[in-house]
Design a protein around this motif. Structure first.
Motif, PDB file in Angstrom:
ATOM      1  N   TYR A   1      -2.210   5.639   7.422  1.00 50.27           N
ATOM      2  CA  TYR A   1      -1.151   6.000   6.475  1.00 50.27           C
ATOM      3  C   TYR A   1      -1.725   6.618   5.199  1.00 50.27           C
ATOM      4  O   TYR A   1      -1.097   7.499   4.591  1.00 50.27           O
ATOM      5  CB  TYR A   1      -0.310   4.773   6.138  1.00 50.27           C
ATOM      6  CG  TYR A   1       0.719   4.447   7.193  1.00 50.27           C
ATOM      7  CD1 TYR A   1       1.772   5.319   7.463  1.00 50.27           C
ATOM      8  CD2 TYR A   1       0.664   3.255   7.917  1.00 50.27           C
ATOM      9  CE1 TYR A   1       2.727   5.033   8.421  1.00 50.27           C
ATOM     10  CE2 TYR A   1       1.616   2.952   8.881  1.00 50.27           C
ATOM     11  CZ  TYR A   1       2.642   3.844   9.131  1.00 50.27           C
ATOM     12  OH  TYR A   1       3.600   3.568  10.089  1.00 50.27           O
ATOM     13  N   SER A   2      -2.901   6.185   4.783  1.00 51.24           N
ATOM     14  CA  SER A   2      -3.538   6.791   3.605  1.00 51.24           C
ATOM     15  C   SER A   2      -3.894   8.250   3.872  1.00 51.24           C
ATOM     16  O   SER A   2      -3.668   9.129   3.033  1.00 51.24           O
ATOM     17  CB  SER A   2      -4.796   6.007   3.217  1.00 51.24           C
ATOM     18  OG  SER A   2      -4.474   4.707   2.783  1.00 51.24           O
TER      19      SER A   2
ATOM     20  N   ASN B   1       0.837  -1.210   0.000  1.00 53.91           N
ATOM     21  CA  ASN B   1       0.000   0.000   0.000  1.00 53.91           C
ATOM     22  C   ASN B   1       0.867   1.252   0.000  1.00 53.91           C
ATOM     23  O   ASN B   1       0.558   2.233  -0.693  1.00 53.91           O
ATOM     24  CB  ASN B   1      -0.926  -0.010   1.218  1.00 53.91           C
ATOM     25  CG  ASN B   1      -2.195  -0.802   0.990  1.00 53.91           C
ATOM     26  OD1 ASN B   1      -3.209  -0.270   0.562  1.00 53.91           O
ATOM     27  ND2 ASN B   1      -2.140  -2.099   1.263  1.00 53.91           N
TER      28      ASN B   1
ATOM     29  N   GLN C   1       1.074   4.296  -2.790  1.00 57.01           N
ATOM     30  CA  GLN C   1       0.824   5.690  -2.401  1.00 57.01           C
ATOM     31  C   GLN C   1       2.083   6.560  -2.497  1.00 57.01           C
ATOM     32  O   GLN C   1       2.064   7.720  -2.123  1.00 57.01           O
ATOM     33  CB  GLN C   1       0.263   5.724  -0.981  1.00 57.01           C
ATOM     34  CG  GLN C   1      -1.119   5.100  -0.874  1.00 57.01           C
ATOM     35  CD  GLN C   1      -1.509   4.777   0.556  1.00 57.01           C
ATOM     36  OE1 GLN C   1      -0.823   5.162   1.506  1.00 57.01           O
ATOM     37  NE2 GLN C   1      -2.616   4.070   0.711  1.00 57.01           N
TER      38      GLN C   1
ATOM     39  N   HIS D   1      -5.483   2.817   6.908  1.00 54.18           N
ATOM     40  CA  HIS D   1      -6.250   4.049   6.725  1.00 54.18           C
ATOM     41  C   HIS D   1      -5.480   5.246   7.265  1.00 54.18           C
ATOM     42  O   HIS D   1      -5.471   6.322   6.660  1.00 54.18           O
ATOM     43  CB  HIS D   1      -7.601   3.913   7.420  1.00 54.18           C
ATOM     44  CG  HIS D   1      -8.528   5.077   7.195  1.00 54.18           C
ATOM     45  ND1 HIS D   1      -8.827   5.551   5.934  1.00 54.18           N
ATOM     46  CD2 HIS D   1      -9.208   5.870   8.074  1.00 54.18           C
ATOM     47  CE1 HIS D   1      -9.676   6.572   6.038  1.00 54.18           C
ATOM     48  NE2 HIS D   1      -9.905   6.793   7.327  1.00 54.18           N
TER      49      HIS D   1
ATOM     50  N   LYS E   1      -0.724  10.387   3.772  1.00 52.63           N
ATOM     51  CA  LYS E   1      -0.220  10.692   2.425  1.00 52.63           C
ATOM     52  C   LYS E   1      -1.115  11.683   1.713  1.00 52.63           C
ATOM     53  O   LYS E   1      -0.617  12.495   0.901  1.00 52.63           O
ATOM     54  CB  LYS E   1      -0.121   9.399   1.607  1.00 52.63           C
ATOM     55  CG  LYS E   1       0.802   9.537   0.417  1.00 52.63           C
ATOM     56  CD  LYS E   1       2.236   9.712   0.876  1.00 52.63           C
ATOM     57  CE  LYS E   1       3.234   9.756  -0.296  1.00 52.63           C
ATOM     58  NZ  LYS E   1       3.236  11.012  -1.042  1.00 52.63           N
ATOM     59  N   GLU E   2      -2.396  11.686   2.010  1.00 53.35           N
ATOM     60  CA  GLU E   2      -3.314  12.649   1.393  1.00 53.35           C
ATOM     61  C   GLU E   2      -2.979  14.092   1.775  1.00 53.35           C
ATOM     62  O   GLU E   2      -3.345  15.021   1.054  1.00 53.35           O
ATOM     63  CB  GLU E   2      -4.762  12.331   1.778  1.00 53.35           C
ATOM     64  CG  GLU E   2      -5.317  11.095   1.101  1.00 53.35           C
ATOM     65  CD  GLU E   2      -6.679  10.693   1.656  1.00 53.35           C
ATOM     66  OE1 GLU E   2      -7.248  11.467   2.463  1.00 53.35           O
ATOM     67  OE2 GLU E   2      -7.168   9.612   1.275  1.00 53.35           O
TER      68      GLU E   2
END
Length: 329
Positions: free
Chosen positions: A322-323, A37, A41, A320, A326-327
């Motif tokens: 880490y997502s 993942n 990303q 979630h 990165k966003e």
């Protein structure tokens, strides 16, 4: 020296943490999933750390786990954050890292630390003698020699490893490690996620004393922080109770696998001061809250890259987190 979180690379430190009711095998599976993942990303690096004799950490065979991560990804850099060099013969480290770099060219980082990564009794079981930590600078130079093409005529050689371009990092949490990284002209990773006290002093010394080397022309500083993100402040704070219990276990010596989030958790008063000091750079909350905190941290430290560790019990919640991070970029 102004730096912005949106302008620097971000990377992940993973300990293959074992959860309550889980197993090392599950931890390794989750580490690979997290690395995949992270690669999708566009995280920059994925490092694993050497620890021993801990119920909550499965990354003891660091180079073996690095190989598993690298085999199941294709572009993200994979490294040791770090290999605790006093536990190992420098030649063996050079050979193992050389093997990985030969299989996964251009993707391997070698982060080296001075600490044992364990308790004294286990350190003895690892055949670590009392003087090994004092020989750390000499051992780093020995690895550099083994990895150098100039070592071809020596009687002792690292094959594979010799002549390969493998970045070496110095890891640390003190001014001593800062001075060593500066003197050797190597990139410097600082463990501010659990030992933040000398962060700013070490960063200042490293930059002021830095001597250019064949590997690096200018100082490169990467601190590590704890981050737990969720869709709400309340949910993030609940998720963080797992990490808080983990840190309390480190402080008290009563270690156990990572526990589920606990809505009834209350910090023991006896551990509060030590916990506050150890986890000073822990950013917990929703995206708006954490984004400001991280931007302030990057600006204050002038970090060239940021490494993040997230001790979250539920694997999907960790992905979630880490997502969401990165966003922000």
């Amino acid at each position: 020296m102004n730096k912005s979180f949106s302008k620097i690379p971000i990377s992940i430190l993973d300990l293959a943490v074992i959860t309550e009711g889980g197993s090392p095998a599950l931890s390794f599976k989750n580490s690979v999933d997290l690395a995949q993942n992270a690669e999708n990303q566009e995280y920059h690096r994925f490092w694993v750390a050497e620890h021993h004799n801990m119920d909550s950490v499965a990354s003891s065979a660091t180079t073996v786990l690095m190989g598993f991560i690298a085999a199941n990804t294709s572009s993200i850099r994979v490294g040791s954050g770090g290999i605790m060099l006093p536990n190992h013969a420098p030649l063996v480290v050079a050979e193992q890292i050389g093997t990985l770099e030969s299989i996964y060219p251009g993707r391997i980082d070698l982060g080296l630390g001075r600490a044992p990564g364990t308790d004294p009794l286990t350190a003895y079981a690892l055949r670590r003698d009392e003087q090994s930590a004092h020989r750390f600078p000499q051992s780093v130079r020995e690895i550099q020699t083994y990895l150098s093409a100039d070592n071809k005529g020596a009687k002792v050689r690292a094959i594979p490893g010799e002549g390969l371009d493998i970045p070496i990092w110095i890891l640390g949490s003190s001014t001593d490690s800062a001075r060593l990284a500066a003197a050797m002209g190597l990139p410097y990773a600082f463990a501010s996620h659990f030992a933040p006290r000398q962060l700013h002093e070490a960063a200042s010394i490293y930059r002021a004393d830095f001597q250019p080397s064949a590997q690096l022309s200018e100082p490169f500083f990467m601190p590590c922080v704890n981050v737990i993100l969720s869709d709400s402040q309340e949910e993030a704070e609940l998720l963080a109770t797992s990490a808080q219990k983990l840190f309390i276990g480190i402080i008290t010596g009563n270690r156990s696998p990572l526990q589920p989030p606990d809505p009834d958790f209350e910090m023991p008063l006896a551990a509060q001061a030590a916990m506050d000091q150890m986890t000073k750079y822990s950013f917990i909350g929703d995206s708006d809250t954490v984004e400001k905190q991280i931007n302030d941290f990057v600006d204050a430290t002038a970090a060239d890259e940021l490494m993040v560790v997230s001790h979250i019990f539920d694997h999907e919640a960790r992905l979630h987190s880490y997502s969401l991070l990165k966003e922000m970029q």
